[in-house]
Structures are given as structure tokens and as C-alpha cells.
Design a protein around this motif. Sequence first.
Motif, PDB file in Angstrom:
ATOM      1  N   PRO B  38       0.904  -1.243  -0.159  1.00  0.00           N
ATOM      2  CA  PRO B  38      -0.021  -0.006   0.067  1.00  0.00           C
ATOM      3  C   PRO B  38       0.801   1.114   0.084  1.00  0.00           C
ATOM      4  O   PRO B  38       0.518   2.356  -0.708  1.00  0.00           O
ATOM      5  N   ALA B  39       1.872   1.308   0.691  1.00  0.00           N
ATOM      6  CA  ALA B  39       2.957   2.539   0.791  1.00  0.00           C
ATOM      7  C   ALA B  39       3.376   2.638  -0.468  1.00  0.00           C
ATOM      8  O   ALA B  39       3.387   3.765  -1.125  1.00  0.00           O
ATOM      9  N   LEU B  40       3.992   1.524  -1.330  1.00  0.00           N
ATOM     10  CA  LEU B  40       4.161   1.841  -2.756  1.00  0.00           C
ATOM     11  C   LEU B  40       3.161   2.243  -3.628  1.00  0.00           C
ATOM     12  O   LEU B  40       3.305   3.006  -4.363  1.00  0.00           O
ATOM     13  N   MET B  41       1.976   1.686  -3.406  1.00  0.00           N
ATOM     14  CA  MET B  41       0.847   2.325  -4.367  1.00  0.00           C
ATOM     15  C   MET B  41       0.730   3.687  -3.906  1.00  0.00           C
ATOM     16  O   MET B  41       0.290   4.691  -4.893  1.00  0.00           O
ATOM     17  N   VAL B  42       0.723   4.075  -2.879  1.00  0.00           N
ATOM     18  CA  VAL B  42       0.535   5.629  -2.535  1.00  0.00           C
ATOM     19  C   VAL B  42       1.611   6.520  -3.336  1.00  0.00           C
ATOM     20  O   VAL B  42       1.324   7.543  -3.954  1.00  0.00           O
ATOM     21  N   TYR B  43       3.118   6.214  -3.095  1.00  0.00           N
ATOM     22  CA  TYR B  43       3.939   6.637  -4.130  1.00  0.00           C
ATOM     23  C   TYR B  43       3.643   6.761  -5.549  1.00  0.00           C
ATOM     24  O   TYR B  43       3.763   7.704  -6.086  1.00  0.00           O
ATOM     25  N   ILE B  86      -6.613   7.535  -4.854  1.00  0.00           N
ATOM     26  CA  ILE B  86      -5.518   8.552  -4.261  1.00  0.00           C
ATOM     27  C   ILE B  86      -5.227   9.516  -5.499  1.00  0.00           C
ATOM     28  O   ILE B  86      -4.926  10.890  -5.611  1.00  0.00           O
ATOM     29  N   HIS B  87      -4.906   8.808  -6.726  1.00  0.00           N
ATOM     30  CA  HIS B  87      -4.629   9.288  -8.215  1.00  0.00           C
ATOM     31  C   HIS B  87      -5.696  10.562  -8.514  1.00  0.00           C
ATOM     32  O   HIS B  87      -5.312  11.523  -8.803  1.00  0.00           O
ATOM     33  N   ALA B  88      -6.883  10.191  -8.100  1.00  0.00           N
ATOM     34  CA  ALA B  88      -8.227  10.807  -8.694  1.00  0.00           C
ATOM     35  C   ALA B  88      -8.104  12.421  -7.850  1.00  0.00           C
ATOM     36  O   ALA B  88      -8.458  13.379  -8.558  1.00  0.00           O
ATOM     37  N   ARG B  89      -7.394  12.407  -6.695  1.00  0.00           N
ATOM     38  CA  ARG B  89      -7.443  13.597  -5.942  1.00  0.00           C
ATOM     39  C   ARG B  89      -6.106  14.198  -5.774  1.00  0.00           C
ATOM     40  O   ARG B  89      -5.849  14.722  -4.901  1.00  0.00           O
ATOM     41  N   VAL B 103      -0.418  10.136   6.352  1.00  0.00           N
ATOM     42  CA  VAL B 103      -1.973  10.224   6.648  1.00  0.00           C
ATOM     43  C   VAL B 103      -2.361   8.911   5.334  1.00  0.00           C
ATOM     44  O   VAL B 103      -3.200   8.002   5.506  1.00  0.00           O
ATOM     45  N   LEU B 104      -1.764   9.365   3.768  1.00  0.00           N
ATOM     46  CA  LEU B 104      -2.161   8.522   2.913  1.00  0.00           C
ATOM     47  C   LEU B 104      -1.700   7.025   3.146  1.00  0.00           C
ATOM     48  O   LEU B 104      -2.507   6.248   2.697  1.00  0.00           O
ATOM     49  N   GLY B 105      -0.550   6.888   3.619  1.00  0.00           N
ATOM     50  CA  GLY B 105      -0.166   5.598   3.978  1.00  0.00           C
ATOM     51  C   GLY B 105      -1.111   4.893   4.832  1.00  0.00           C
ATOM     52  O   GLY B 105      -1.447   3.513   4.641  1.00  0.00           O
ATOM     53  N   GLY B 145       1.626   3.501   7.165  1.00  0.00           N
ATOM     54  CA  GLY B 145       1.711   4.953   7.151  1.00  0.00           C
ATOM     55  C   GLY B 145       3.067   5.328   7.523  1.00  0.00           C
ATOM     56  O   GLY B 145       3.463   6.162   7.213  1.00  0.00           O
ATOM     57  N   LEU B 146       3.606   4.447   8.352  1.00  0.00           N
ATOM     58  CA  LEU B 146       5.390   4.876   8.539  1.00  0.00           C
ATOM     59  C   LEU B 146       6.162   4.729   7.250  1.00  0.00           C
ATOM     60  O   LEU B 146       7.088   5.361   7.309  1.00  0.00           O
ATOM     61  N   SER B 147       5.722   3.496   6.635  1.00  0.00           N
ATOM     62  CA  SER B 147       6.682   3.298   5.415  1.00  0.00           C
ATOM     63  C   SER B 147       6.312   4.235   4.362  1.00  0.00           C
ATOM     64  O   SER B 147       7.278   4.273   3.444  1.00  0.00           O
ATOM     65  N   ALA B 148       5.075   4.781   4.168  1.00  0.00           N
ATOM     66  CA  ALA B 148       4.923   5.707   3.131  1.00  0.00           C
ATOM     67  C   ALA B 148       6.067   6.898   2.989  1.00  0.00           C
ATOM     68  O   ALA B 148       6.686   6.962   1.822  1.00  0.00           O
TER      69      ALA B 148
END
Lengths: 268, 183
Positions: B38-43, B86-89, B103-105, B145-148
Motif C-alpha cells: 500500500p505504501a508503494l501504491m501511495v507513491y 488517491i490518483h483521482a485527488r 496519513v495517505l499511507g 503509514g510509517l513506510s509511506a
Amino acid sequence: MLKRPQYVVGFLAVALALAALSLPESAAARLKLALGSLFLPLFGLVGAAQHAADRASQAVLPRSELIRRNESLRRENEQLRLQAMQAAAIARENERLRQQLGWQQRHSAWNLKLARVILRDPANWWRTVHIDLGRRDGARENLPVLTSDGLVGRIAAVGLMRSQVVLLGDPACRVSAQVLNETRDTGVLGAAGPLDRALVDLDFLPRSAVLQPGQAVVTSGLGGLFPAGIPIGQIVDWRPVESGLYLRARVRLAAHLSALEEVWVLLP
Amino acid sequence: MNVFRAILLLLAALLAVFWQAASPWPARWLQARVDLLPALMVYAALATGWPTMALLALVGGLGFDALSANPPGVSTLALLVVGAGIHARRELILRDQPFAQFVLGCLAGALTPLLAVVLLLSMGRAPLLGWVSLWQWLVLTLASGLSAPVTFLVFDWCERALVGRHVSETSFRPDREIRRGRY
């Protein structure tokens, strides 16, 4: 604002995921094994690193510690040899008595093969591990997997060089079990408890079962997958369920499933 | 630059999945397996486009499902939904701020397993859920959250270290130089 190529890429990814999801069971298993081979170089890398670390730790281990361990292993070996001699004598006596009574031999000698646990399920909601024993080593689906403490699970999927084992407590691993009480009541070992994952439910015990905490639970041999008599754990407590139709007991597993490193596969 | 970033992300996803499955330590301490996808996906959602996001969801998700008892495709769909959201916003998000990344992570780490479990339940599977699952969910959320922010730091550093930057052109032009006299 989304552009058309973005829609196409997103749609393609969703379509691929849905196609993978709708694959039949056997095709999905084959796909997973094929995808798992992506990690083969990493297996080799980790194996080499572990080997190097083992060699390094052996090189720095003091001689006195090695002598102490050697002595401890020698004593344990002597004890085990005595136990094996005793077991062999009991087996001979058992065989002689069976011949006198004309009973068929029930158990043959176990053909065990050692395997190393190489991966654990990355998802928190399943209980599976991967072992480094595959089809080329004689592994097949549904073979029992155990440690010296007791039953661990069964092989669910087999690749060429590795297999996936579903552990006790996973919803996909049901075992017919027997309580070693006077009436030898049998039940079905199901999913792990909601709080303590070392406790597994033993369902469908008869209402009349006389249970005591600490009673041993072993495989019953019913169903044909697991041979009878493999230790599973001990009874912790029990309660009537389904309006008192049957009893459900909680069993503390004998094998430590969260700390598995090496297991034995019971080959046919 | 984009290709390099995509390759780096895919390699990181495969390594993360393998580490999650091969390393017994976080699970032994925390009683929960952490998930770095999930953290990689946030990036990927904030720094790249749809093709990289879709590739990450496919490779990471299918790799995760291959090592797990999940049916193949469950994690891919969950990651895609989170990434698309996330990408849409992304124009409204302060993507350079570590707090926003945290927060996103957390959000991605909480939603991804939830969506995967909902998918499994809707397919008639019976995942092992109980009170322990709440603790595991909390650990997954916080770990993600911490890894994002760490993911952002590492990828930014990799780009600076491995990808050459264009030399910025100066606005100086000799024909536009103002030559001043004595006064």
C-alpha cells in the motif's frame, strides 16, 4: 480529468485481475505456482546468504561451546537409541500377538522426509507456509506434515521444487481427531479461535463425551488423509453448541505453528 | 525517468512481497505480518501515472497472491481501487509533506486489507477473522503509514543518485546585455 489512454490502462488491469479471479481452481493453482517462480532467484540468494551466515557463525563459535553441544547431543542420541530399541521390542511383540490372533497389520513404518520452511503466508487471514519439497522429491497433495511435537497440517499445492502447506487452524485444513478418553470420542478439528491462534476448535463431539482438561487429542485415521495416532494437542475447555446437539472443545496445539523452521512430510 | 521509476517500483514491490513472506521477525514480535505494497501504491499514485500504477497493482498483487492462499487477483483489485482513489485527488494533496504521506499511507494500509477481505467474503471464502484481526489491521495501518514517507525519501534519493538531471538553462543572452556607460 481522466484521458482515454488512462481509462484503457485501468480497464485492462481490472479485466486481467477479474480474469485471474474467475479462473477455475486448478488453473488458478497453476498460475500461482508459475507466478511464484518469479521469486526463484531470491530463494537462491537467501539460501546462499543463510549458508554463508551459518558458516560464519560456526567459524566464530568457541571450542568449549562445541564440546558442550556435542556432549548434549551424544546423551540425547543414547536416550533416543534406547527408546528406539524399546519401541522395536514393543513392535515385535505387537506383531507376534497379531499373528497369534490373526489380525491384519494396521500400521506400516512411516516414510518421513525432512523439509525446510522457506516462506510464510504474507496475508494475515490464512495459515499456510511453503516448504522446499516438491514433486521431484515425491511430495503430493494432501500428504500429512508434522514435527516431533505433533501434526502441523497437510500439503495443499505442489510445485516442482516447493509445496504449499495449509496449517492446522486454517479453514481449509479439517482433520478428523480423537480424544484419548475412555470412550475415544471423535470430532472434526476446524478453524483457530478468534483470540488465541494456538487454540483450535474441535467440533461435533458427542453430547455424552466425558472430557477433562489436558486430555490428549490425536488423529483418528478416519477420512484416509492422516494416519491414526499422530498427536495434535490437548483439550483446554469445552461447551455445548447448536442448542446442546454436540460439544465444541478448544484444543491447544502441540506444535508451535508460528515458529516452524523444519517439518517432516509423511510420504506414502 | 518514468521508465526508470516504474522499473524501480516493480522491483521494490517484488522484494517487498518476498521479504514479507520470508522474514519471520515482524510477525513474531507483532503477531501480524506487515504489508509494504500500500505504501508503494501511495507513491505510485502521487508520483506516476496510470500505467505504472496498474503495473504495480498487477505485479505486486499477483506476486502477493502467489505466495499466499488468496485467489489470484484479489490483492490486485484492492491495490488498484486504493491507487485510483488517491490518483483521482492527487492535485488536492500536499504530496511533498511527510504528514500527508503518513496519513495517505495509513489510509491505504487500512483500506487494502479491508477490500481484500470483502472480496474474499463475497467470493464465498472463509478467511480466518477474529479479535486478533483488529490488532493486525491496526499494525498494518500504522506500518503502512510509517513506510509511506520512507518510500518517498528512498525513491527521491534513488532518482537523484541514479538519474541525471537536465542542466537548467539560464536566461542570459549576450545580445540582450545592457552595456552601461560611465554614468
